[in-house]
Scaffold this active site. Structure first.
Site, mmCIF file in Angstrom:
data_model
loop_
_atom_site.group_PDB
_atom_site.id
_atom_site.type_symbol
_atom_site.label_atom_id
_atom_site.label_comp_id
_atom_site.label_asym_id
_atom_site.label_seq_id
_atom_site.Cartn_x
_atom_site.Cartn_y
_atom_site.Cartn_z
ATOM 1 N N TRP A 157 6.586 -5.829 -3.102
ATOM 2 C CA TRP A 157 7.858 -5.651 -3.784
ATOM 3 C C TRP A 157 9.067 -5.655 -2.848
ATOM 4 C CZ3 TRP A 157 9.794 -1.544 -1.264
ATOM 5 C CH2 TRP A 157 8.913 -0.566 -0.801
ATOM 6 N N GLU A 256 -1.265 -10.429 6.014
ATOM 7 C CA GLU A 256 -0.012 -10.040 6.662
ATOM 8 C C GLU A 256 0.191 -8.574 6.324
ATOM 9 O OE1 GLU A 256 3.407 -8.789 7.321
ATOM 10 O OE2 GLU A 256 4.085 -10.060 5.676
ATOM 11 N N CYS A 290 8.318 -4.981 6.881
ATOM 12 C CA CYS A 290 7.133 -4.820 7.734
ATOM 13 C C CYS A 290 7.435 -5.110 9.196
ATOM 14 C CB CYS A 290 5.995 -5.694 7.239
ATOM 15 S SG CYS A 290 6.425 -7.463 7.153
#
Length: 482
Positions: A157, A256, A290
């Site tokens: 998201w 990932e 990330c």
């Protein structure tokens, strides 16, 4: 742009075999605006029966997509990118409403996603095989590249549009049909990506989009014999579970996963440039990235100057609703991130860390959290070992470069890393010793279509960018003839 605010109720449907439809049992999931905490939409919740229909459609779609000559497939993919770009002004407000990021960031995500699609449209033309020289005369040896088959992708998201595009465009460019498991928090903006491909002329069944219970859908799709390849973006813990499940069925995977990106700033670095570039990426998307820099390791001779500048940069950030033109950082995407960040801060302070900026929720409506800076954080603090995934920066001094590199490599993560130095020798040393899939020195140079994007160690494996991104979606078949 604020005039495009989607103030009406938005209901997102499933895309199965070319049709937009509700789930077979009518179940829905509510969608919440993180800036207001208002329910402004819903999304259809797929049943196992819906998944079976999507799987059947994907199996049929595989033949339809491969039957289209490769140059024509490339044109269709390129048209999808052009369509997405043309609709950016409509799609970006949906993304801001669902996810919370400022409208300017949402527009950037849509347009950069179109760049990715266009890149893969061109790469589709370059799925070359090889002619292998033979040790015998009159023998021809060929290595042929073919699509691996139907793909299941699972997207997050935080960057819902670019995350789906990295996977979907690569798979389609390789000739693979796809079932996308979209994020329930941001369904409408993801649906617009699928719509762009459908409107561009992708045949029925080649692109399918479902939402629902993540654990149920992942278990069902990964273990199903129709699916040949898995691509997942998300947390390390979930990624390991999905990779293990895929391994039981000998499915290819691209992972990932999470990170805890180190930053090394040396004594000769341009401190002004380091502060401005690092603060910008740290607090982009409220730190929910990330690859966000998190553990800042600053040489002791420039530590105070860097810390002072970074604190000032954090305190100057305007936090607010993403539709306010003056907003530089929006809310966290969901309520659960607020107590998680507060616990990180409290734990670090209790262990001796110095809270230099932020550390608290803003107001009592909307999931807003202050840009936060912690200094002199001990290794025993949770935030030094667990990914904060929010607007929280850890800034510690170091005296010896070897010690800084050891700290950078201490954790099992290895996604992104950052450095600022004027020394070419130091830059080369960091490039050879930092254990991360990506390292950017003196600028923010990550996440472009033409460059690799992926991690090592517990941050996953495989690339979702650059020339290597399509390889996991292709099978190699050897043919020899005399």
């Amino acid at each position: 742009m604020a005039a495009n605010l989607p103030d009406a109720f938005v209901h997102t449907k499933l895309l199965i075999d070319g049709e937009w439809r509700d789930s077979s049992d009518g179940r829905k999931i509510r969608v919440i605006d993180p800036a207001t905490e208002e329910i402004f939409g819903s999304v259809a919740h797929a049943t196992l029966g819906d998944l079976d229909e999507a799987l059947a459609a994907t199996e049929t779609g595989a033949f339809a997509w491969v039957a289209i000559p490769l140059p024509e497939r490339s044109k269709i993919i390129r048209k999808a990118g052009e369509t997405l770009r043309a609709r950016a002004a409509t799609i970006a407000p949906l993304l801001t409403r669902e996810q919370g990021k400022p409208l300017a960031e949402a527009l950037l995500e849509v347009n950069s996603s179109a760049d990715f699609i266009e890149w893969f449209a061109e790469e589709a033309r370059r799925t070359y095989g090889k002619v292998i020289p033979s040790r015998w005369p009159h023998v021809r040896q060929l290595l042929i590249k073919e699509p691996v088959g139907p793909v299941a992708t699972f997207t997050p998201w935080n960057f819902p549009i670019v995350a789906i595009v990295r996977k979907l465009a690569a798979a389609l460019a390789a000739g693979c049909p796809v079932i996308v498991k979209g994020p329930e928090e941001t369904p409408a903006s993801v649906a617009e990506v699928a719509r762009a491909f459908v409107d561009a002329g992708v045949p029925r069944g080649v692109v399918n989009l479902v939402y629902g219970d993540p654990a149920e859908i992942s278990r069902y799709l990964i273990s199903h014999p129709v699916i040949r390849k898995i691509s997942f973006t998300g947390s390390t813990s979930v990624g390991k579970q999905l990779a293990g499940l895929a391994g039981l069925h000998m499915k290819r995977v691209t992972m990932e996963l999470g990170g805890h990106a180190p930053v090394i700033v040396t004594e000769d670095a341009d401190i002004k440039n380091a502060v401005s570039t690092l603060a910008q990426i740290k607090f982009r998307n409220a730190g929910q990235i990330c690859i966000a820099p998190t553990r800042f390791l600053i040489h002791e001779t420039v530590f105070e100057r860097f810390l002072k500048g970074f604190v000032q940069a954090a305190q100057a950030i305007k936090v607010g609703n993403g539709f306010d033109a003056s907003t530089q950082m929006g809310p966290l995407a969901n309520e659960r991130r607020i107590p998680a960040l507060a616990e990180f801060v409290a734990d670090a302070v209790s262990k001796g860390a110095d809270l230099r900026a932020g550390g608290h929720r803003i107001g009592n409506k909307g999931y807003f959290f202050e840009p936060t800076v912690l200094a002199h954080v001990p290794l025993s603090a949770r935030v030094m070992n667990e990914e904060p995934f929010g607007p929280l920066a850890i800034i510690n001094p170091y005296s010896d470069l070897d010690d800084a590199i050891a700290e950078a490599n201490r954790l099992p993560y290895g996604l992104a890393s950052y450095a600022h130095t004027k020394s070419l020798a130091t830059a080369h040393e960091l490039a050879s010793r930092i254990e991360a899939g990506m390292l950017t020195i003196n600028h923010n140079g990550l996440s472009f279509p033409e460059v690799s994007f992926g991690g090592v160690k517990d941050s996953g494996y495989g690339s979702e960018g650059g020339p290597d991104a399509m390889e996991p979606y292709l099978s190699s078949r050897f043919v020899t003839m005399a």
